[in-house]
Design a protein around this motif. Structure first.
Motif, PDB file in Angstrom:
ATOM      1  N   LEU A 103       0.987  -1.187  -0.040  1.00 43.24           N
ATOM      2  CA  LEU A 103      -0.009  -0.051  -0.032  1.00 43.24           C
ATOM      3  C   LEU A 103       0.844   1.333   0.079  1.00 43.24           C
ATOM      4  CD1 LEU A 103      -2.844  -1.037   2.269  1.00 43.24           C
ATOM      5  CD2 LEU A 103      -2.988  -0.738  -0.077  1.00 43.24           C
ATOM      6  N   ARG A 104       1.902   1.299   0.935  1.00 45.19           N
ATOM      7  CA  ARG A 104       2.896   2.616   0.886  1.00 45.19           C
ATOM      8  C   ARG A 104       3.435   2.735  -0.579  1.00 45.19           C
ATOM      9  NH1 ARG A 104       6.079   1.916   6.516  1.00 45.19           N
ATOM     10  NH2 ARG A 104       4.723   3.028   7.714  1.00 45.19           N
ATOM     11  N   SER A 105       3.851   1.499  -1.287  1.00 45.39           N
ATOM     12  CA  SER A 105       4.364   1.685  -2.624  1.00 45.39           C
ATOM     13  C   SER A 105       3.770   2.578  -3.469  1.00 45.39           C
ATOM     14  CB  SER A 105       4.589   0.458  -3.323  1.00 45.39           C
ATOM     15  OG  SER A 105       3.536  -0.210  -3.623  1.00 45.39           O
ATOM     16  N   LEU A 106       2.433   2.425  -3.281  1.00 47.28           N
ATOM     17  CA  LEU A 106       1.061   3.435  -4.386  1.00 47.28           C
ATOM     18  C   LEU A 106       1.541   5.153  -4.318  1.00 47.28           C
ATOM     19  CD1 LEU A 106      -2.216   1.462  -3.663  1.00 47.28           C
ATOM     20  CD2 LEU A 106      -0.826   1.305  -5.793  1.00 47.28           C
ATOM     21  N   GLY A 107       1.722   5.189  -2.887  1.00 47.31           N
ATOM     22  CA  GLY A 107       2.018   6.679  -2.523  1.00 47.31           C
ATOM     23  C   GLY A 107       3.562   7.023  -2.953  1.00 47.31           C
ATOM     24  N   VAL A 108       4.523   5.988  -2.593  1.00 49.83           N
ATOM     25  CA  VAL A 108       5.814   6.400  -3.171  1.00 49.83           C
ATOM     26  C   VAL A 108       5.809   6.437  -4.535  1.00 49.83           C
ATOM     27  CG1 VAL A 108       8.212   5.240  -3.366  1.00 49.83           C
ATOM     28  CG2 VAL A 108       6.943   5.170  -1.232  1.00 49.83           C
ATOM     29  N   GLY A 109       5.092   5.754  -5.296  1.00 50.45           N
ATOM     30  CA  GLY A 109       4.984   5.954  -6.661  1.00 50.45           C
ATOM     31  C   GLY A 109       4.499   7.254  -7.281  1.00 50.45           C
ATOM     32  N   GLU A 110       3.804   7.961  -6.482  1.00 49.30           N
ATOM     33  CA  GLU A 110       3.349   9.301  -6.758  1.00 49.30           C
ATOM     34  C   GLU A 110       4.404  10.113  -6.110  1.00 49.30           C
ATOM     35  OE1 GLU A 110      -0.559   9.071  -5.265  1.00 49.30           O
ATOM     36  OE2 GLU A 110      -1.370   7.978  -6.608  1.00 49.30           O
ATOM     37  N   GLY A 111       5.510   9.713  -5.595  1.00 49.55           N
ATOM     38  CA  GLY A 111       6.184  10.802  -4.958  1.00 49.55           C
ATOM     39  C   GLY A 111       6.114  11.405  -3.650  1.00 49.55           C
ATOM     40  N   THR A 112       5.046  10.497  -2.940  1.00 49.49           N
ATOM     41  CA  THR A 112       4.966  10.945  -1.591  1.00 49.49           C
ATOM     42  C   THR A 112       5.445  10.043  -0.620  1.00 49.49           C
ATOM     43  OG1 THR A 112       2.715  11.517  -2.191  1.00 49.49           O
ATOM     44  CG2 THR A 112       3.202  11.283   0.211  1.00 49.49           C
ATOM     45  N   ALA A 113       6.394  10.363   0.518  1.00 49.01           N
ATOM     46  CA  ALA A 113       7.267   9.772   1.547  1.00 49.01           C
ATOM     47  C   ALA A 113       6.152   8.864   2.073  1.00 49.01           C
ATOM     48  CB  ALA A 113       8.125  10.462   2.270  1.00 49.01           C
ATOM     49  N   PRO A 114       6.884   7.417   2.745  1.00 43.50           N
ATOM     50  CA  PRO A 114       5.763   6.714   3.382  1.00 43.50           C
ATOM     51  C   PRO A 114       5.034   7.348   4.586  1.00 43.50           C
ATOM     52  CG  PRO A 114       7.928   5.586   2.547  1.00 43.50           C
ATOM     53  CD  PRO A 114       7.895   7.087   2.214  1.00 43.50           C
ATOM     54  N   LEU A 115       5.844   7.946   5.237  1.00 39.94           N
ATOM     55  CA  LEU A 115       5.213   8.462   6.632  1.00 39.94           C
ATOM     56  C   LEU A 115       4.523   9.712   6.456  1.00 39.94           C
ATOM     57  CD1 LEU A 115       8.323   8.098   9.153  1.00 39.94           C
ATOM     58  CD2 LEU A 115       5.982   6.563   8.796  1.00 39.94           C
ATOM     59  N   ALA A 116       4.293  10.459   5.120  1.00 39.41           N
ATOM     60  CA  ALA A 116       3.630  11.432   4.932  1.00 39.41           C
ATOM     61  C   ALA A 116       2.392  11.098   4.092  1.00 39.41           C
ATOM     62  CB  ALA A 116       4.492  12.331   3.894  1.00 39.41           C
ATOM     63  N   GLN A 117       2.009  10.107   4.116  1.00 37.83           N
ATOM     64  CA  GLN A 117       1.166   9.518   3.393  1.00 37.83           C
ATOM     65  C   GLN A 117      -0.380   9.235   3.813  1.00 37.83           C
ATOM     66  OE1 GLN A 117       1.872   5.676   1.295  1.00 37.83           O
ATOM     67  NE2 GLN A 117       3.686   6.387   0.567  1.00 37.83           N
ATOM     68  N   HIS A 118      -0.449   9.448   5.172  1.00 39.28           N
ATOM     69  CA  HIS A 118      -1.496   9.211   6.163  1.00 39.28           C
ATOM     70  C   HIS A 118      -2.219  10.676   6.224  1.00 39.28           C
ATOM     71  CE1 HIS A 118       0.175   5.594   6.886  1.00 39.28           C
ATOM     72  NE2 HIS A 118       1.010   6.206   7.030  1.00 39.28           N
ATOM     73  N   ARG A 119      -3.563  10.890   5.751  1.00 41.93           N
ATOM     74  CA  ARG A 119      -4.358  11.936   5.808  1.00 41.93           C
ATOM     75  C   ARG A 119      -5.010  12.192   7.129  1.00 41.93           C
ATOM     76  NH1 ARG A 119      -4.849   9.190   0.867  1.00 41.93           N
ATOM     77  NH2 ARG A 119      -3.974  10.464  -0.833  1.00 41.93           N
ATOM     78  N   THR A 120      -5.453  11.337   7.928  1.00 42.51           N
ATOM     79  CA  THR A 120      -6.332  11.806   9.063  1.00 42.51           C
ATOM     80  C   THR A 120      -5.429  11.944  10.290  1.00 42.51           C
ATOM     81  OG1 THR A 120      -6.791   9.386   9.807  1.00 42.51           O
ATOM     82  CG2 THR A 120      -8.341  10.266   8.233  1.00 42.51           C
ATOM     83  N   GLY A 121      -6.044  12.641  11.198  1.00 43.83           N
ATOM     84  CA  GLY A 121      -5.073  12.833  12.424  1.00 43.83           C
ATOM     85  C   GLY A 121      -4.863  11.666  13.328  1.00 43.83           C
ATOM     86  N   LEU A 122      -5.676  10.592  13.149  1.00 44.10           N
ATOM     87  CA  LEU A 122      -5.524   9.542  13.900  1.00 44.10           C
ATOM     88  C   LEU A 122      -4.405   8.427  13.272  1.00 44.10           C
ATOM     89  CD1 LEU A 122      -6.215   7.343  16.006  1.00 44.10           C
ATOM     90  CD2 LEU A 122      -7.958   6.492  14.575  1.00 44.10           C
ATOM     91  N   ALA A 123      -4.631   8.372  11.839  1.00 45.75           N
ATOM     92  CA  ALA A 123      -3.573   7.814  11.010  1.00 45.75           C
ATOM     93  C   ALA A 123      -2.046   8.367  11.062  1.00 45.75           C
ATOM     94  CB  ALA A 123      -4.008   7.687   9.691  1.00 45.75           C
TER      95      ALA A 123
END
Length: 155
Positions: A103-123
């Motif tokens: 799942l993280r690789s999807l965000g990395v493929g878009e140029g987003t660092a793994p720990l920066a991919q979470h959108r909600t405060g809880l995540a």
């Protein structure tokens, strides 16, 4: 750049530790616990160095996760192979890791660092907060060094 070298230094440390774990005398295995601890602590050092020097990068974040996964998977499988833990533990970790990293690789493929991919405060709290990251790190260190000590002392 220095942070990436620190991260890369973890790989030979892991290999040396695994050789000690499987082939070392009890005394060498006891010394190996210190080597294992250094390799685990370098995971924190590389991140601190990257942030302090302003050299954080997408590639560095991915490399850091690769080193973390190498340690986690090799150690869990090794400790299970040696009969120190049930095989269900590394199997569960492998499944969780595969799904998480896919799942993280999807965000990395878009140029987003793994720990920066979470959108909600809880995540963001669960994955990126100092509390959770420190707690997870301490738990791994205690578990792995405890198992390494158990092996070295033949408990």
């Amino acid at each position: 750049m220095l942070a990436n070298y620190i991260t890369l230094s973890r790989f030979p440390l892991l290999l040396i530790y695994l050789l000690i774990l499987y082939r070392g005398s009890p005394a060498l295995q006891l010394a190996g616990v210190g080597l294992l601890l250094v390799g685990l602590l370098l995971d924190t050092v590389d991140g601190v160095v990257a942030r302090k020097t302003g050299h954080t990068s997408l590639a560095g974040g991915v490399l850091d996760i690769a080193a973390d996964r190498a340690y986690e998977l090799a150690l869990w499988v090794g400790f299970a192979d040696l009969g120190l833990i049930p095989a269900a533990i590394p199997l569960t970790i492998i499944l969780r890791t595969t799904l998480t990293d896919a799942l993280r690789s999807l965000g990395v493929g878009e140029g987003t660092a793994p720990l920066a991919q979470h959108r909600t405060g809880l995540a963001r709290f669960l994955v990126g907060s100092t509390w959770m990251r420190t707690g997870y790190s301490v738990t791994k260190i205690v578990a792995f060094c405890g198992l390494a000590l158990t092996r070295a002392l033949d408990l």
